[in-house]
Design a protein around this motif. Structure first.
Motif, PDB file in Angstrom:
ATOM      1  N   LEU A   1       0.845  -1.190   0.000  1.00 16.50           N
ATOM      2  CA  LEU A   1       0.000   0.000   0.000  1.00 16.50           C
ATOM      3  C   LEU A   1       0.885   1.246   0.000  1.00 16.50           C
ATOM      4  O   LEU A   1       1.835   1.341   0.777  1.00 16.50           O
ATOM      5  CB  LEU A   1      -0.905   0.033   1.223  1.00 16.50           C
ATOM      6  CG  LEU A   1      -2.033  -0.990   1.261  1.00 16.50           C
ATOM      7  CD1 LEU A   1      -2.811  -0.861   2.566  1.00 16.50           C
ATOM      8  CD2 LEU A   1      -2.962  -0.827   0.063  1.00 16.50           C
ATOM      9  N   ALA A   2       0.555   2.192  -0.844  1.00 12.01           N
ATOM     10  CA  ALA A   2       1.306   3.441  -0.921  1.00 12.01           C
ATOM     11  C   ALA A   2       0.832   4.451   0.118  1.00 12.01           C
ATOM     12  O   ALA A   2       1.498   5.453   0.357  1.00 12.01           O
ATOM     13  CB  ALA A   2       1.180   4.038  -2.324  1.00 12.01           C
ATOM     14  N   GLN A   3      -0.314   4.178   0.742  1.00 11.37           N
ATOM     15  CA  GLN A   3      -0.846   5.072   1.772  1.00 11.37           C
ATOM     16  C   GLN A   3      -1.749   4.286   2.717  1.00 11.37           C
ATOM     17  O   GLN A   3      -2.154   3.173   2.406  1.00 11.37           O
ATOM     18  CB  GLN A   3      -1.614   6.230   1.135  1.00 11.37           C
ATOM     19  CG  GLN A   3      -2.714   5.800   0.184  1.00 11.37           C
ATOM     20  CD  GLN A   3      -3.256   6.970  -0.603  1.00 11.37           C
ATOM     21  OE1 GLN A   3      -3.587   7.992  -0.012  1.00 11.37           O
ATOM     22  NE2 GLN A   3      -3.356   6.840  -1.902  1.00 11.37           N
ATOM     23  N   ASP A   4      -2.013   4.871   3.861  1.00  6.36           N
ATOM     24  CA  ASP A   4      -2.898   4.233   4.843  1.00  6.36           C
ATOM     25  C   ASP A   4      -4.321   4.119   4.282  1.00  6.36           C
ATOM     26  O   ASP A   4      -4.766   4.986   3.524  1.00  6.36           O
ATOM     27  CB  ASP A   4      -2.960   5.043   6.137  1.00  6.36           C
ATOM     28  CG  ASP A   4      -1.652   5.060   6.898  1.00  6.36           C
ATOM     29  OD1 ASP A   4      -0.752   4.262   6.562  1.00  6.36           O
ATOM     30  OD2 ASP A   4      -1.538   5.871   7.829  1.00  6.36           O
ATOM     31  N   LEU A   5      -5.009   3.056   4.677  1.00  5.87           N
ATOM     32  CA  LEU A   5      -6.434   2.896   4.388  1.00  5.87           C
ATOM     33  C   LEU A   5      -7.139   2.706   5.729  1.00  5.87           C
ATOM     34  O   LEU A   5      -7.419   1.593   6.156  1.00  5.87           O
ATOM     35  CB  LEU A   5      -6.681   1.690   3.475  1.00  5.87           C
ATOM     36  CG  LEU A   5      -6.078   1.749   2.079  1.00  5.87           C
ATOM     37  CD1 LEU A   5      -6.352   0.469   1.319  1.00  5.87           C
ATOM     38  CD2 LEU A   5      -6.620   2.952   1.324  1.00  5.87           C
TER      39      LEU A   5
ATOM     40  N   GLN B   1       0.251   2.080   5.372  1.00  9.00           N
ATOM     41  CA  GLN B   1       1.187   2.187   4.270  1.00  9.00           C
ATOM     42  C   GLN B   1       2.252   1.102   4.443  1.00  9.00           C
ATOM     43  O   GLN B   1       2.779   0.910   5.534  1.00  9.00           O
ATOM     44  CB  GLN B   1       1.835   3.568   4.292  1.00  9.00           C
ATOM     45  CG  GLN B   1       2.888   3.783   3.245  1.00  9.00           C
ATOM     46  CD  GLN B   1       3.564   5.139   3.407  1.00  9.00           C
ATOM     47  OE1 GLN B   1       3.545   5.723   4.483  1.00  9.00           O
ATOM     48  NE2 GLN B   1       4.157   5.612   2.350  1.00  9.00           N
TER      49      GLN B   1
ATOM     50  N   GLU C   1      -8.132   6.108 -13.974  1.00  9.38           N
ATOM     51  CA  GLU C   1      -7.232   5.248 -13.204  1.00  9.38           C
ATOM     52  C   GLU C   1      -7.774   3.818 -13.108  1.00  9.38           C
ATOM     53  O   GLU C   1      -8.943   3.617 -12.786  1.00  9.38           O
ATOM     54  CB  GLU C   1      -7.073   5.841 -11.808  1.00  9.38           C
ATOM     55  CG  GLU C   1      -5.977   5.220 -11.012  1.00  9.38           C
ATOM     56  CD  GLU C   1      -5.706   5.976  -9.728  1.00  9.38           C
ATOM     57  OE1 GLU C   1      -4.651   5.706  -9.145  1.00  9.38           O
ATOM     58  OE2 GLU C   1      -6.532   6.816  -9.305  1.00  9.38           O
TER      59      GLU C   1
ATOM     60  N   VAL D   1      -8.901  -1.043  -4.744  1.00  7.97           N
ATOM     61  CA  VAL D   1      -8.154   0.213  -4.646  1.00  7.97           C
ATOM     62  C   VAL D   1      -7.806   0.713  -6.048  1.00  7.97           C
ATOM     63  O   VAL D   1      -7.667  -0.082  -6.976  1.00  7.97           O
ATOM     64  CB  VAL D   1      -6.847   0.046  -3.835  1.00  7.97           C
ATOM     65  CG1 VAL D   1      -7.112  -0.345  -2.401  1.00  7.97           C
ATOM     66  CG2 VAL D   1      -5.901  -0.929  -4.496  1.00  7.97           C
TER      67      VAL D   1
ATOM     68  N   SER E   1      -3.138   4.093  -8.001  1.00  5.59           N
ATOM     69  CA  SER E   1      -2.251   5.029  -7.303  1.00  5.59           C
ATOM     70  C   SER E   1      -2.024   4.652  -5.841  1.00  5.59           C
ATOM     71  O   SER E   1      -1.120   5.178  -5.202  1.00  5.59           O
ATOM     72  CB  SER E   1      -2.810   6.448  -7.373  1.00  5.59           C
ATOM     73  OG  SER E   1      -4.070   6.518  -6.727  1.00  5.59           O
ATOM     74  N   GLN E   2      -2.817   3.738  -5.286  1.00  3.72           N
ATOM     75  CA  GLN E   2      -2.671   3.365  -3.882  1.00  3.72           C
ATOM     76  C   GLN E   2      -1.785   2.145  -3.672  1.00  3.72           C
ATOM     77  O   GLN E   2      -1.639   1.697  -2.539  1.00  3.72           O
ATOM     78  CB  GLN E   2      -4.046   3.123  -3.259  1.00  3.72           C
ATOM     79  CG  GLN E   2      -4.843   4.394  -3.092  1.00  3.72           C
ATOM     80  CD  GLN E   2      -6.128   4.173  -2.326  1.00  3.72           C
ATOM     81  OE1 GLN E   2      -6.692   3.087  -2.309  1.00  3.72           O
ATOM     82  NE2 GLN E   2      -6.599   5.215  -1.670  1.00  3.72           N
ATOM     83  N   ILE E   3      -1.188   1.611  -4.739  1.00  2.00           N
ATOM     84  CA  ILE E   3      -0.313   0.452  -4.588  1.00  2.00           C
ATOM     85  C   ILE E   3       0.985   0.665  -5.351  1.00  2.00           C
ATOM     86  O   ILE E   3       1.039   1.405  -6.332  1.00  2.00           O
ATOM     87  CB  ILE E   3      -0.997  -0.863  -5.060  1.00  2.00           C
ATOM     88  CG1 ILE E   3      -1.456  -0.749  -6.504  1.00  2.00           C
ATOM     89  CG2 ILE E   3      -2.138  -1.219  -4.126  1.00  2.00           C
ATOM     90  CD1 ILE E   3      -2.039  -2.027  -7.079  1.00  2.00           C
TER      91      ILE E   3
END
Length: 116
Positions: A13-17, A24, A41, A58, A61-63
């Motif tokens: 993950l590129a950011q928290d969910l 992340q 996207e 997702v 951009s989130q991975i």
């Protein structure tokens, strides 16, 4: 050009969910790809966050590929180690956070965050 991740490849993950209590850097496996029209996207379904029977969707951009995540972690660890050993001039560079895998530094009057 869109980056397309391969089915059944591992990604981070590129950011928290927060809605899934995921952070992340958590690793999962791509189980489905949802291609979109040019300019939109792509989406992915992910499984394997140590959450049995849970699949999340997702946007691309989130991975990030797991190899890229591991490389960024290695660079961050080396940079933190270098700065924490005092191998730089702390009058111009101040480290604010290396413990939570986010690095914020102050260089002169500029403030930047890396690997957040």
């Amino acid at each position: 050009m869109k980056v397309q991740h391969l089915l059944f490849s591992q990604v981070a993950l590129a950011q928290d969910l927060p809605e899934y209590n995921l952070k992340q850097g958590n690793v999962a496996t791509i189980v489905e790809h949802y291609p979109m029209l040019e300019g939109e996207e792509d989406g992915y379904s992910l499984e394997g966050f140590d959450l049995p029977h849970v699949t999340i969707e997702v946007p691309a951009s989130q991975i990030i590929p797991i190899a890229q995540w591991q490389q960024e972690e290695m660079i961050l660890a080396k940079l933190c180690s270098y700065l924490e050993r005092g191998c730089c001039n702390y009058k111009t560079i101040s480290i604010f956070s290396c413990k939570n895998k986010s690095l914020s530094i102050r260089v002169g009057s500029n403030f930047e965050t890396f690997f957040k």
